[in-house]
Design an enzyme around this catalytic site. Structure first.
Site, PDB file in Angstrom:
ATOM      1  N   PRO A 223      44.998  42.716  35.111  1.00 57.84           N
ATOM      2  CA  PRO A 223      45.113  44.120  35.519  1.00 57.84           C
ATOM      3  C   PRO A 223      45.163  45.070  34.317  1.00 57.84           C
ATOM      4  O   PRO A 223      44.611  46.171  34.364  1.00 57.84           O
ATOM      5  CB  PRO A 223      46.426  44.148  36.316  1.00 57.84           C
ATOM      6  CG  PRO A 223      46.594  42.744  36.813  1.00 57.84           C
ATOM      7  CD  PRO A 223      46.015  41.864  35.741  1.00 57.84           C
TER       8      PRO A 223
ATOM      9  N   GLU B 144      37.996  42.091  39.535  1.00 55.57           N
ATOM     10  CA  GLU B 144      38.642  40.889  40.087  1.00 55.57           C
ATOM     11  C   GLU B 144      39.813  40.591  39.165  1.00 55.57           C
ATOM     12  O   GLU B 144      39.625  40.040  38.077  1.00 55.57           O
ATOM     13  CB  GLU B 144      37.642  39.718  40.117  1.00 55.57           C
ATOM     14  CG  GLU B 144      36.468  39.929  41.048  1.00 55.57           C
ATOM     15  CD  GLU B 144      36.863  39.938  42.513  1.00 55.57           C
ATOM     16  OE1 GLU B 144      37.765  39.176  42.899  1.00 55.57           O
ATOM     17  OE2 GLU B 144      36.284  40.721  43.278  1.00 55.57           O
TER      18      GLU B 144
ATOM     19  N   CYS C 239      43.888  32.225  38.616  1.00 54.77           N
ATOM     20  CA  CYS C 239      44.267  33.574  39.070  1.00 54.77           C
ATOM     21  C   CYS C 239      44.970  33.550  40.418  1.00 54.77           C
ATOM     22  O   CYS C 239      45.846  34.361  40.674  1.00 54.77           O
ATOM     23  CB  CYS C 239      43.041  34.465  39.145  1.00 54.77           C
ATOM     24  SG  CYS C 239      41.752  33.802  40.203  1.00 54.77           S
TER      25      CYS C 239
HETATM   26  P1  NAD Z   1      41.755  39.375  29.946  1.00 51.50           P
HETATM   27  O1  NAD Z   1      41.863  40.562  30.817  1.00 51.50           O
HETATM   28  O2  NAD Z   1      42.593  39.299  28.748  1.00 51.50           O
HETATM   29  O3  NAD Z   1      40.237  39.205  29.437  1.00 51.50           O
HETATM   30  C1  NAD Z   1      39.127  39.235  30.308  1.00 51.50           C
HETATM   31  C2  NAD Z   1      37.890  39.683  29.530  1.00 51.50           C
HETATM   32  O4  NAD Z   1      38.144  40.982  29.009  1.00 51.50           O
HETATM   33  C3  NAD Z   1      37.525  38.804  28.349  1.00 51.50           C
HETATM   34  O5  NAD Z   1      36.118  38.640  28.321  1.00 51.50           O
HETATM   35  C4  NAD Z   1      38.012  39.569  27.146  1.00 51.50           C
HETATM   36  O6  NAD Z   1      37.182  39.386  26.036  1.00 51.50           O
HETATM   37  C5  NAD Z   1      37.904  41.006  27.610  1.00 51.50           C
HETATM   38  N1  NAD Z   1      38.939  41.854  26.986  1.00 51.50           N
HETATM   39  C6  NAD Z   1      40.196  41.491  26.600  1.00 51.50           C
HETATM   40  N2  NAD Z   1      40.868  42.560  26.098  1.00 51.50           N
HETATM   41  C7  NAD Z   1      40.020  43.614  26.171  1.00 51.50           C
HETATM   42  C8  NAD Z   1      40.114  44.974  25.800  1.00 51.50           C
HETATM   43  N3  NAD Z   1      41.211  45.475  25.237  1.00 51.50           N
HETATM   44  N4  NAD Z   1      39.050  45.768  26.011  1.00 51.50           N
HETATM   45  C9  NAD Z   1      37.934  45.287  26.565  1.00 51.50           C
HETATM   46  N5  NAD Z   1      37.778  43.986  26.930  1.00 51.50           N
HETATM   47  C10 NAD Z   1      38.791  43.161  26.735  1.00 51.50           C
HETATM   48  O7  NAD Z   1      41.970  38.118  30.908  1.00 51.50           O
HETATM   49  P2  NAD Z   1      41.988  36.587  30.538  1.00 51.50           P
HETATM   50  O8  NAD Z   1      43.202  36.297  29.707  1.00 51.50           O
HETATM   51  O9  NAD Z   1      40.678  36.165  30.019  1.00 51.50           O
HETATM   52  O10 NAD Z   1      42.179  35.945  31.994  1.00 51.50           O
HETATM   53  C11 NAD Z   1      43.400  35.912  32.637  1.00 51.50           C
HETATM   54  C12 NAD Z   1      43.550  37.018  33.647  1.00 51.50           C
HETATM   55  O11 NAD Z   1      42.418  37.082  34.492  1.00 51.50           O
HETATM   56  C13 NAD Z   1      44.728  36.790  34.589  1.00 51.50           C
HETATM   57  O12 NAD Z   1      45.356  38.009  34.871  1.00 51.50           O
HETATM   58  C14 NAD Z   1      44.065  36.224  35.842  1.00 51.50           C
HETATM   59  O13 NAD Z   1      44.834  36.366  37.002  1.00 51.50           O
HETATM   60  C15 NAD Z   1      42.805  37.026  35.870  1.00 51.50           C
HETATM   61  N6  NAD Z   1      41.767  36.343  36.628  1.00 51.50           N
HETATM   62  C16 NAD Z   1      41.351  36.861  37.805  1.00 51.50           C
HETATM   63  C17 NAD Z   1      40.404  36.193  38.576  1.00 51.50           C
HETATM   64  C18 NAD Z   1      39.916  36.695  39.910  1.00 51.50           C
HETATM   65  O14 NAD Z   1      38.960  36.150  40.448  1.00 51.50           O
HETATM   66  N7  NAD Z   1      40.525  37.720  40.495  1.00 51.50           N
HETATM   67  C19 NAD Z   1      39.881  34.996  38.098  1.00 51.50           C
HETATM   68  C20 NAD Z   1      40.329  34.511  36.878  1.00 51.50           C
HETATM   69  C21 NAD Z   1      41.262  35.189  36.138  1.00 51.50           C
END
Ligand code: NAD
Length: 463
Positions: free
Chosen positions: A195, A215, A249
């Site tokens: 989020p 998502e 997630c």
């Molecule tokens: P994250 O939000 O840290 O990263 C997701 C993507 O965003 C990555 O590709 C990353 O490089 C990019 N990113 C990270 N920081 C950024 C920034 N400051 N600016 C722009 N882009 C940025 O998430 P994560 O650690 O990769 O995954 C875990 C999270 O994702 C958990 O909250 C999990 O619940 C959620 N998730 C949701 C689903 C779903 O289907 N709803 C599925 C898997 C994971």
């Protein structure tokens, strides 16, 4: 005065926009061909995919097959068989006031899209949205997670073998790269992640009024009530929580158990854990040291504030499953998404307490209820809100090709998978076709004489 440097991906986006215009008139057969090529590639390169995801997460091959490769192949198969129907115009009723017109809704490709993916199911959550984008006839820039670098590299290889880079390409990189991509006026951004980053994505998208699908994650609760079959609940919770070492997630984030079932449920859960993960090789790693430290910090914060941790089995070289009792709201464990193998267990006496608790927190991505009571089922489903809800199982819904998934408010915006994924990557254009020289609306064009005023009165009263 220093000039702002040009965005390094600007040319790429203009090439994608040019391709997107051409793709609009491509027959559906062309999309199906691409989807079939993706399916073939994934199936034929299974062992490469096993190796890559193992390098990133030490994920057992069988677990990868069940939780990523199978759902991806199923998503591809589902789209190949249905894309023609999804893309067909959907006629709508016209009624008397629109007499003589023919109206329909036509899904058209959004155009140039950006897919940003997380690391936890690095294959499925990067390629799953790409299936929807290809089915919808879009171009896509795919930005996999930098944390699952081996899988990102294999995805990049697959995409370069199957697609023209001006149509689909992979850009690997860290936050700076994503930030640069987010500055550009894509037609749609499909983001899967936390989020916190979801808000960054939405803010950036707002500057260009780019449509977004978010998502996201959050704290998905599980309830085991006084009527539940505890053996069944323990078996399913164990799989849902500790597959991928809790880095899912939609994994149960914390669990409410009815006071009458607490002892029995915990005993079943411990036995289940010992039975399932007797072999350490069946259990995934935490993605990296930073995340492992984050999880340890959550635990020590909880323990300092009075929580009790139990470890039913010790898995050497892995972060073992942990059950945490006596948790309170001031613990970080109950405030942040855990996203790891730690399960806080809270005890309750009255379902009302649980409903109140849930309604005072952000709406979760998923909610699980184990019960044999229809009344409890009805209450939880109607009195709480969550992106998805599952009765007497957990996580299973995520792989259901006919069931859309997505969050609500803090857990997400928009839906994914199957037809919902196709629609997320499409613009649903309303079309009204009128005959030349004719329109019933002429009856109420000005000047408003007494006949027309009477007609308008009738219109308001009866239509
Ligand atoms: P994250 O939000 O840290 O990263 C997701 C993507 O965003 C990555 O590709 C990353 O490089 C990019 N990113 C990270 N920081 C950024 C920034 N400051 N600016 C722009 N882009 C940025 O998430 P994560 O650690 O990769 O995954 C875990 C999270 O994702 C958990 O909250 C999990 O619940 C959620 N998730 C949701 C689903 C779903 O289907 N709803 C599925 C898997 C994971």
């Amino acid at each position: 005065m220093t000039q702002k440097p040009t965005n390094p991906y600007l040319d790429l986006l203009s090439r994608h926009k040019a391709t997107a215009r051409k793709l609009k008139s491509e027959p559906i057969e062309g999309r199906k061909k691409k989807l079939k090529a993706m399916r073939r590639w994934v199936y034929q390169n299974r062992s490469l995919l096993h190796q890559a995801v193992f390098e990133d997460l030490h994920k057992p091959a069988a677990e990868l097959d069940v939780t990523e490769i199978y759902p991806l192949l199923a998503e591809l198969r589902h789209a190949i068989h249905r894309v023609k129907r999804w893309a067909a115009p959907k006629p709508v009723e016209s009624g008397l006031t629109f007499l003589g017109t023919y109206s329909y809704v036509q899904a058209e490709p959004m155009g140039s899209t950006l897919i940003i993916a997380p690391w936890n199911y690095p294959l499925l959550l990067t390629l799953g949205p790409l299936v929807s984008a290809v089915a919808a006839g879009d171009t896509a820039v795919v930005k996999p997670s930098e944390m699952s670098a081996a899988t990102s590299a294999i995805i990049s290889r697959m995409v370069s073998e199957l697609f023209d880079p001006d149509e689909i390409c992979v850009i690997e990189g860290e936050v700076t790269t994503t930030t640069q991509l987010l500055e550009l006026p894509f037609d749609h951004i499909f983001f899967t992640g936390s989020p916190t980053v979801g808000k960054i994505v939405m803010t950036a998208a707002a500057k260009n009024l780019t449509a977004v699908t978010l998502e996201l994650g959050g704290k998905s609760p599980t309830i085991v009530d006084e009527t539940a079959d505890v053996h069944d609940a323990a078996r399913k919770v164990c799989w849902a929580k500790w597959t991928n070492a809790g880095q899912t997630c939609v994994a149960p984030d914390y669990l409410f158990v009815h006071v009458k079932k607490k002892e029995q449920f915990l005993e079943c859960l411990e036995n289940e854990l010992i039975h399932r993960y007797d072999d350490v090789c069946d259990y995934t790693h935490i993605i990296n040291d930073k995340h492992e430290q984050r999880l340890k910090d959550l635990l020590s914060d909880a323990e300092q504030k009075g929580a009790k941790t139990f470890e039913p089995l010790e898995l050497v070289g892995r972060m073992s499953p942990k059950l945490v009792l006596e948790v309170t709201d001031d613990m970080r464990l109950m405030q942040e998404e855990i996203f790891g193998p730690i399960l806080p267990v809270l005890v309750y006496e009255d379902l009302e307490e649980v409903i109140q608790y849930l309604n005072h927190r952000p709406k979760p991505l998923a909610l699980y209820l184990f019960t044999t009571s229809k009344a409890n089922q009805r209450r939880v489903l109607t009195e709480t809100s969550s992106g998805t809800a599952v009765i007497n199982d957990a996580v299973l819904h995520f792989g259901h090709p006919h069931l859309q998934v997505g969050g609500v408010n803090n857990s997400g915006l928009g839906k994914a998978h199957g037809e919902a994924g196709f629609r997320a990557f499409s613009h649903e254009k309303s079309v009204l076709r009128q005959r030349r020289g004719y329109t019933i609306a002429r009856l109420v064009y000005p000047p408003y004489n007494s006949f027309k005023i009477k007609l308008i009165d009738i219109l308001l009263k009866y239509f």
